[in-house]
Write a protein that holds these residues in place. Structure first.
Motif, mmCIF file in Angstrom:
data_model
loop_
_atom_site.group_PDB
_atom_site.id
_atom_site.type_symbol
_atom_site.label_atom_id
_atom_site.label_comp_id
_atom_site.label_asym_id
_atom_site.label_seq_id
_atom_site.Cartn_x
_atom_site.Cartn_y
_atom_site.Cartn_z
ATOM 1 N N HIS A 192 0.836 -1.199 0.000
ATOM 2 C CA HIS A 192 0.000 0.000 0.000
ATOM 3 C C HIS A 192 0.872 1.250 0.000
ATOM 4 O O HIS A 192 1.895 1.311 0.692
ATOM 5 C CB HIS A 192 -0.921 0.010 1.223
ATOM 6 C CG HIS A 192 -1.784 -1.206 1.334
ATOM 7 N ND1 HIS A 192 -2.939 -1.372 0.620
ATOM 8 C CD2 HIS A 192 -1.628 -2.342 2.071
ATOM 9 C CE1 HIS A 192 -3.482 -2.532 0.913
ATOM 10 N NE2 HIS A 192 -2.700 -3.142 1.790
ATOM 11 N N VAL A 194 0.607 5.687 -0.008
ATOM 12 C CA VAL A 194 -0.213 6.879 0.164
ATOM 13 C C VAL A 194 0.567 8.076 -0.384
ATOM 14 O O VAL A 194 1.732 8.289 -0.023
ATOM 15 C CB VAL A 194 -0.568 7.111 1.650
ATOM 16 C CG1 VAL A 194 -1.346 8.416 1.812
ATOM 17 C CG2 VAL A 194 -1.376 5.943 2.193
ATOM 18 N N LEU A 199 -4.771 6.824 -1.840
ATOM 19 C CA LEU A 199 -4.399 5.464 -1.414
ATOM 20 C C LEU A 199 -4.376 4.521 -2.608
ATOM 21 O O LEU A 199 -5.324 4.456 -3.386
ATOM 22 C CB LEU A 199 -5.395 4.972 -0.363
ATOM 23 C CG LEU A 199 -5.268 3.512 0.113
ATOM 24 C CD1 LEU A 199 -3.911 3.249 0.736
ATOM 25 C CD2 LEU A 199 -6.400 3.190 1.090
#
Length: 452
Positions: A192, A194, A199
């Motif tokens: 993941h 950001v 996101l």
């Protein structure tokens, strides 16, 4: 929504990937026929397509793993829904999830399906600033695959001579370390990020197969080819097996027998065993699955000789009085009963008795296509040829009239030959009696008039 589709789909050219193409722009491709990933990014949208050799796991299992992956370690799923969808003509399962990480939220749609054309599972996903289901499915409808699958013509014969010889060959070998094959495993992982774009998550998958899944077919392939057969290797939905050619038809062989300590394979007859990816040799199998394949010399171990089909020369001499007398003086105590004490039992007892008396005796078997049908009898080898003995000489009350009678019919001089009762028992343990020459146990079946 229309803007997202235009950004991702370039209708001028279809992007070529290993074994398939998809209409999409701005994409990178990594991988091979067995597994890989295609990723395409545009403002506010990320498209990901994973493919892997199918391991026999259904789409729901992958969706379960995805949901678990997106739960915990700072991730939270706000809502999710599963539903059926279609990719061209194939059924698929889809998953929508709304999730958050580090204070940022995103929506992601997954589609998972199995393709029999390439024996692959596909896992597609899309993340976008707005609803992504329609965009994802629109792209997936453009996928065009190369059809690698074949359907072989199933052999129609059952329990005939060809089939019995093949079965006996497989049973004359065993696996050095007998165990049952297990299926492949998968592990989905994600990363993941950001940023000012929000996101994003990037998924990947690792797949592993047990080594035996590829060594077994390679070893049995070489065994069959050395014995004069024409084998191929087949793969579909997490299984690998063998098919053997007979004329224009094929016989499928499972390499995961119930008793791998006494056989390297068993013949199977269900339709699904005749559909899949076909490899002409172990090298093609290894290349298609991106593996290094080497076979230990002692991976399979010989248990005994296989049976053999013979045409015997009949002993035409008239000096058979001693053998005729012995057969006439003895009989069997049980009555003839199919499956309890029949030609197979009588022949093995007769063989043990004659062998114990010094005769060079063998067992003969006829298959379904033999003139005598599925039958067993005894032959004795002499200096001038062979003498056939019908052991199932039965009266009206199903009682045996003698230990056997000498036959001159030509049909008794051809068939499958076994060296002994133990030899037959090793290859056919369900019917074998495991008798030795002159075995003491035979006196519980031979008429009490017999003189020891």
């Amino acid at each position: 929504m229309l803007l997202l589709i235009v950004l991702l789909m370039d209708s001028s050219l279809a992007l070529q990937a290993p074994g398939f193409s998809v209409v999409i722009g701005n994409a990178t491709v990594q991988g091979n026929e067995g597994s890989g990933v295609l990723t395409s990014e545009a403002p506010c949208v990320t498209f990901n397509l994973l493919w892997l050799r199918d391991i026999g796991v259904g789409p729901e299992s992958y969706l379960d793993a995805i949901l678990q992956l997106y739960t915990g370690n700072g991730l939270e799923i706000g809502s999710h829904s599963r539903f059926s969808c279609s990719i061209r003509t194939l059924d698929a399962r889809c998953l929508d999830i709304n999730y958050s990480f580090a204070g940022y939220g995103a929506r992601k749609t997954f589609a998972v399906w199995y393709s029999p054309a390439a024996d692959r599972t596909y896992i597609a996903s899309m993340e976008s600033c707005s609803g992504s289901t329609e965009t994802l499915l629109s792209i997936l409808q453009t996928i065009s695959e190369i059809n690698r699958s074949r359907t072989l013509a199933e052999r129609k014969g059952r329990n005939d001579t060809w089939s019995l010889l093949l079965s006996d060959l497989l049973s004359s070998w065993r696996y050095a370390e007998p165990s049952h094959l297990t299926g492949g495993q998968f592990l989905i992982h994600t990363n993941h990020t950001v940023s000012e774009r929000g996101l994003r998550s990037y998924d990947g998958i690792d797949v592993s197969f047990p080594q035996d899944m590829f060594i077994r077919p390679a070893a049995v392939f070489h065994l069959l080819r050395e014995a004069g057969y024409t084998p191929v290797i087949m793969q579909r939905q997490g299984s690998v097996w063998i098919a053997v050619k007979d004329g224009d038809e094929w016989q499928a062989i499972s390499l995961n027998p119930l008793n791998p300590e006494r056989s390297v394979g068993v013949q199977v007859f269900e339709d699904e065993w005749y559909r899949g990816i076909v490899y002409s040799d172990p090298g093609e199998l290894a290349a298609a699955n991106s593996i290094n394949l080497s076979i230990p010399l002692d991976y399979i171990v010989r248990r005994c000789e296989p049976s053999r089909y013979v045409h015997l020369e009949m002993d035409n001499s008239t000096d058979r009085s001693d053998l005729e007398r012995i057969l006439g003086e003895h009989s069997y105590i049980p009555r003839y009963s199919e499956g309890r004490f029949d030609c197979s039992n009588a022949s093995q007892v007769c063989w043990s008795f004659l062998k114990g008396m010094g005769y060079d005796a063998y067992l003969m078997v006829g298959a379904r296509d033999h003139p005598l049908g599925e039958h067993m009898w005894v032959v004795v080898r002499t200096e001038r040829g062979h003498i056939a003995i019908e052991s199932a000489v039965v009266g009206k009350e199903q009682n045996f009239l003698s230990l056997g009678s000498i036959r001159s019919d030509a049909d008794y001089y051809r068939g499958l030959m076994y060296n002994s009762s133990v030899h037959y028992s090793l290859l056919n343990p369900e019917e074998g009696m495991w008798l030795e020459p002159g075995d003491e146990r035979i006196w519980s079946w031979i008429d009490s008039k017999a003189v020891r």
